[in-house]
Structures are given as C-alpha cells and as structure tokens.
Design an enzyme around this catalytic site. Structure first.
Site, PDB file in Angstrom:
ATOM      1  N   HIS A   1      50.470 -15.725  82.587  1.00 51.41           N
ATOM      2  CA  HIS A   1      50.663 -14.338  83.043  1.00 51.41           C
ATOM      3  C   HIS A   1      50.685 -13.379  81.855  1.00 51.41           C
ATOM      4  O   HIS A   1      51.309 -12.321  81.924  1.00 51.41           O
ATOM      5  CB  HIS A   1      51.948 -14.176  83.849  1.00 51.41           C
TER       6      HIS A   1
ATOM      7  N   SER B   1      34.633   5.015  65.119  1.00 54.09           N
ATOM      8  CA  SER B   1      34.648   6.023  66.164  1.00 54.09           C
ATOM      9  C   SER B   1      34.005   7.295  65.607  1.00 54.09           C
ATOM     10  O   SER B   1      34.120   7.598  64.425  1.00 54.09           O
ATOM     11  CB  SER B   1      36.096   6.301  66.570  1.00 54.09           C
TER      12      SER B   1
ATOM     13  N   LYS C   1      39.506   4.382  63.146  1.00 57.14           N
ATOM     14  CA  LYS C   1      39.204   3.343  64.128  1.00 57.14           C
ATOM     15  C   LYS C   1      38.217   2.281  63.635  1.00 57.14           C
ATOM     16  O   LYS C   1      37.254   2.578  62.942  1.00 57.14           O
ATOM     17  CB  LYS C   1      38.608   3.988  65.397  1.00 57.14           C
TER      18      LYS C   1
ATOM     19  N   GLU D   1      34.047  -6.491  73.113  1.00 59.80           N
ATOM     20  CA  GLU D   1      34.073  -5.774  74.394  1.00 59.80           C
ATOM     21  C   GLU D   1      32.758  -5.990  75.155  1.00 59.80           C
ATOM     22  O   GLU D   1      32.760  -6.173  76.375  1.00 59.80           O
ATOM     23  CB  GLU D   1      34.276  -4.279  74.163  1.00 59.80           C
TER      24      GLU D   1
END
Ligand code: ARG
Length: 484
Positions: free
Chosen positions: A160, A281, A287, A294
C-alpha cells in the site's frame, strides 16, 4: 478500351473511384516496413515455383536478381513508393515488372496478397520479436548484475506504499527481473505458436496448381504449414498474442517507471537518475525532471490501446480475409517499436542510476518495519500469533503517540514491556539480522539474493545464446543474398 477506370487491375467498372479511395485504400505508407520480408517471401515462393516446374529457371534467375536489386534500393532509401500502387506487395511487384519485364508477371502464380500479407507479417514479427527478446535478455542481465551488487543493501519493502518490512535493494530489483523473464517467455511462446507458414493458402481456398507448400515453408524457416487455407489468411492471433504480451510487458515497465519517479523525488531520495535521462524545466531553473521514467510509465497506455484496437477490429469479421485487417499493422508496429524502445531505455537507465545506500537504510528507522519480527519473538515464546500481533500493535501505538521509534525506545524497555529476554528483542530490531533470518526460498536473506542474482545472470546468458540460434538466416535469405 480499358474498363479498369483508374484501377490497377480488374475489369467491368463503369466509374472511376471516388477521390478518397486511393488514400483510404493505400497501406504503403506503413506496410513498406515489411519490404524485406515481402521480398524474402517472394524469393522462397519463386524458388518453389521453379522446383515444381511452374516457372522456367531463367525466370527464377531474373526474378531473384530483380528482387535483390529492389531491396538494395529500398535499403538505400532511393526506392520510389507509389500510393497508387496501394501496398508494399504491389509496389514491389510493379517495380519488378518495370525492372525485369515479362518474368515478373509469373511471380504471383498460385499466390494471393492474402496469403502474402499473412506471411509477411509472420516474417516481420519473427525478426522483431527476436530483436525484442535480445533486448529483454540484455535488460534482465543488466538488472541481475545490479541486484548482485546490491544484494545486501537494506531498504524498506512496501505494501500500500506504506513501509512494511525490510528487504534488500537486490531483492527488489530481482522482483522486476522475474516479470521481465516472464515477458521473455511470452515472446518466445508467441514465436513458437506462430511458426506456421500460410503461403499456398492463396486468396482463401488454396490453388489448383501443383505447389509444394512444405518446400516454401522450409525455405522460410517455418516448421509447419497452415492446415486450413481459410484460417491461414484470416488468422491474426499472433498479432493479438504479441500485443497482449506487449501490453503486459509495458505494464511491468510502467511500474518500474513509476518507482523511479517516486524514488528519485526529494521525498524519497532513494536514487539519483543520470543526467542523460532527465531534462530541465523551461521555467524552473532548479528542476531535473525524470521524463524518461515518466514516459516509459505513460507509454503503456498507448500499447494497451493498440491491443484493444486490434481486438475490436477483428471482432465480428467473417472468414476469411477482409480489408478491415489492413488496420492490423499500425497498432502492431507501434506496440513493438514502443516496447523495444522502452526496454532499451530501461536497460541503459537502470545501471546508470545512482542508488543512495544511506538514504535507503535510514528510511528503515521510521515506520516500525520490524514489528512483525517482534511479533515473531513472542511467537517463539509460545504466544499465539493473533495475540502477539495485538500486543505489538498496542506497543507501536504507544510509541507513535510518544513520537519515538523502536530504536530510540530501546531493546531494554521493549523487552520489559513484552516480558521477553532483552537479547531476543535486540536481535529482532537489527535490520541486518532481520534480513538474515528471512532464510526461506524467495526471501531477502542477502546470501539468497546473491545466489538468485547469479542464477538470473546465468539464465540470461543461456537465453542470449538461444536467441542468437533462432536468428540464423533462413535459406530464402541466403538465396537472396547470393542474388544481390
Ligand atoms: N494491403 C493489404 C493488407 O494489408 C494486403 C492484402 C490485400 N488483399 C486484398 N484482397 N485486397 O491487408
């Protein structure tokens, strides 16, 4: 006067086609990817026709020479694909006619585009699935090496996404190896099941000419011929099998991608992804985004979509060939390309990832991951597990309220509260010892993890050899090379 209108063949048409028909009907923009396979198939077919006395040896020589020259042009990127010639099959046949004249007209003897496309897809899939298998083997090998290296690095195991029990990073990585080995298994199973030659099925009902289907199949490296001509031209199960394996494989990759995104975040800080796989970014100067992790997570969506797309296309089609089936190629190509790219990305990204040993180990300090081990101590002292579970839960609750951990509360206090010897509690609260106590098959005892990692590496080496063995060129490919 021709009655074909603007059509390549056929007769008796009274109207030209609607302006959209050519574009709608054409598949050449994408099925040209099967050009090599189409030519290899034609080499085998022509050779069988010659052996059966259905074409002259001189025609055979002309056809093979022409096909070899066309393949060279295609590979050099100088071949001119023509939309009006509809698909890869007719483009190549027409180019052969342009090049060698009359003998080209004999190549399509006892063959239809229906068995031809069925064959090309099998040959294309065989080549690409073997490539994919090779990449999967490399990924498995790379991951197994990492697992060996990190066999005794403690980390939190989760359920979980809550801290649950200690494992090692090597054990965690090997869990993913298991999934990838099953993916490899599925790829090889698809290859075995589709090892059937459809050529000779003709349009749907075989041929009246004395072809030798076994000969063609042998030249192309198939172990058997399709038993039923209707099935041979309408079966696309191997595409569905591939897409299903791809959807499952991409689901595995996606889950690894998700873990990399999570573990590379400042919140976890478990891993630093190499710069080669991250991007900046456009707005926030600080960033480093894990785009590749992803994207391998995201791309599972389109591959699953490809599976659904073909299932829906095929559903409800009567036997045998139907033009709807031309829609089978784009989802197939996209899924195989995407899957292979993602395997390669992961193969290269994972070994370059810098796992943070201390952060991984420190996280074990919070979250009471050794609560089960403490409960097991009570079990060792004769307490029924349900009761010891209850008592440890009460203890953990109390410590949570105090804002402390097992380690800070200390073995002496915990032993006193539980009424067991201090030594036993101290043992249970040592992560190093806790891992060593997990000494059953499949558990993260570091020595076991090490042995499993080594075994996985050995299996990868064996599978690599098996893939190379299966990649040996078939006889038709050898004939083609000799004609070039
Ligand atoms: N381009 C077609 C396809 O991909 C080839 C088979 C065409 N057969 C036919 N009878 N129109 O399905």
């Amino acid at each position: 006067m021709s009655t074909k209108g603007d059509r390549l063949w056929g007769g008796g048409y009274e109207e030209a086609t609607h302006p959209l028909v050519q574009r709608m009907n054409a598949s050449v923009s994408y099925d040209q990817r099967m050009a090599r396979e189409d030519i290899v198939g034609s080499v085998a077919h022509a050779t069988m026709l010659r052996d059966q006395g259905l074409i002259e040896p001189s025609d055979h020589v002309a056809i093979l020479g022409g096909l070899a020259a066309i393949l060279k042009e295609i590979e050099a990127g100088t071949f001119e694909w023509v939309e009006a010639r509809e698909d890869v099959h007719m483009n190549i046949e027409a180019a052969l006619r342009d090049r060698i004249g009359a003998p080209a007209g004999r190549l399509h003897t006892a063959r239809s585009r229906n068995d031809q496309v069925a064959l090309d897809e099998r040959l294309w899939l065989r080549r690409r699935l073997l490539g994919l298998a090779a990449r999967l083997v490399e990924l498995i090998g790379a991951l197994s090496e990492q697992a060996w290296d990190k066999r005794d690095w403690p980390m939190c195991g989760y359920t979980h996404l809550q801290r649950a029990q200690p494992v090692t990073l090597g054990h965690h990585l090997l869990a993913h190896v298991e999934g990838f080995e099953r993916d490899l298994d599925r790829v090889l199973a698809v290859l075995d099941r589709m090892d059937v030659c459809p050529l000779g099925a003709g349009a749907l009902a075989g041929t009246t000419l004395p072809v030798d289907r076994n000969k063609t199949a042998a030249l192309l490296g198939f172990s058997r011929v399709a038993r039923n001509s209707l099935d041979a031209v309408s079966d696309r199960d191997h595409l569905l099998d591939t897409l299903s394996a791809a959807a499952t494989g991409m689901t595995h990759i996606s889950r690894v991608g998700e873990e990399l995104v999570l573990f590379a975040s400042a919140e976890f800080g478990y891993v630093k992804l190499p710069d080669a796989f991250t991007t900046g970014s456009s707005l926030m100067p600080q960033k480093k985004n894990p785009d590749m992790a992803e994207l391998i997570r995201g791309k599972s969506g389109r591959v699953t979509g490809n599976l659904v797309s073909l299932l829906v296309t095929l559903k409800g089609l009567p036997l045998a060939y139907n033009k709807d089936m031309q829609e089978d190629k784009e989802p197939l190509f996209d899924a195989v390309d995407t899957w292979e790219d993602c395997v390669v990305l992961l193969r290269d990204m994972l070994p370059a990832a810098r796992w943070q040993k201390k952060t991984l180990a420190d996280a074990l300090d919070r979250g009471f991951l050794l609560a089960t081990d403490l409960a097991d101590v009570l079990v060792g002292h004769g307490v029924p597990f349900r009761e010891s579970h209850e008592r440890i839960a009460v203890l953990v609750n109390a410590l949570v309220k105090e804002g402390t951990t097992f380690r800070r509360a200390g073995a002496t206090r915990i032993a006193a509260e539980l009424g067991v010897p201090r030594e036993a509690v101290a043992d249970a609260l040592s992560v190093r010892k806790a891992l060593r106590k997990r000494d059953v098959v499949g558990a993260p005892h570091p020595a076991r993890v090490g042995r499993e990692a080594r075994a996985a590496s050995r299996r990868a080496v064996k599978m690599a050899a098996e893939v190379v063995r299966r990649q040996a060129p078939c006889e038709a490919e050898v004939l083609l090379a000799a004609a070039g």
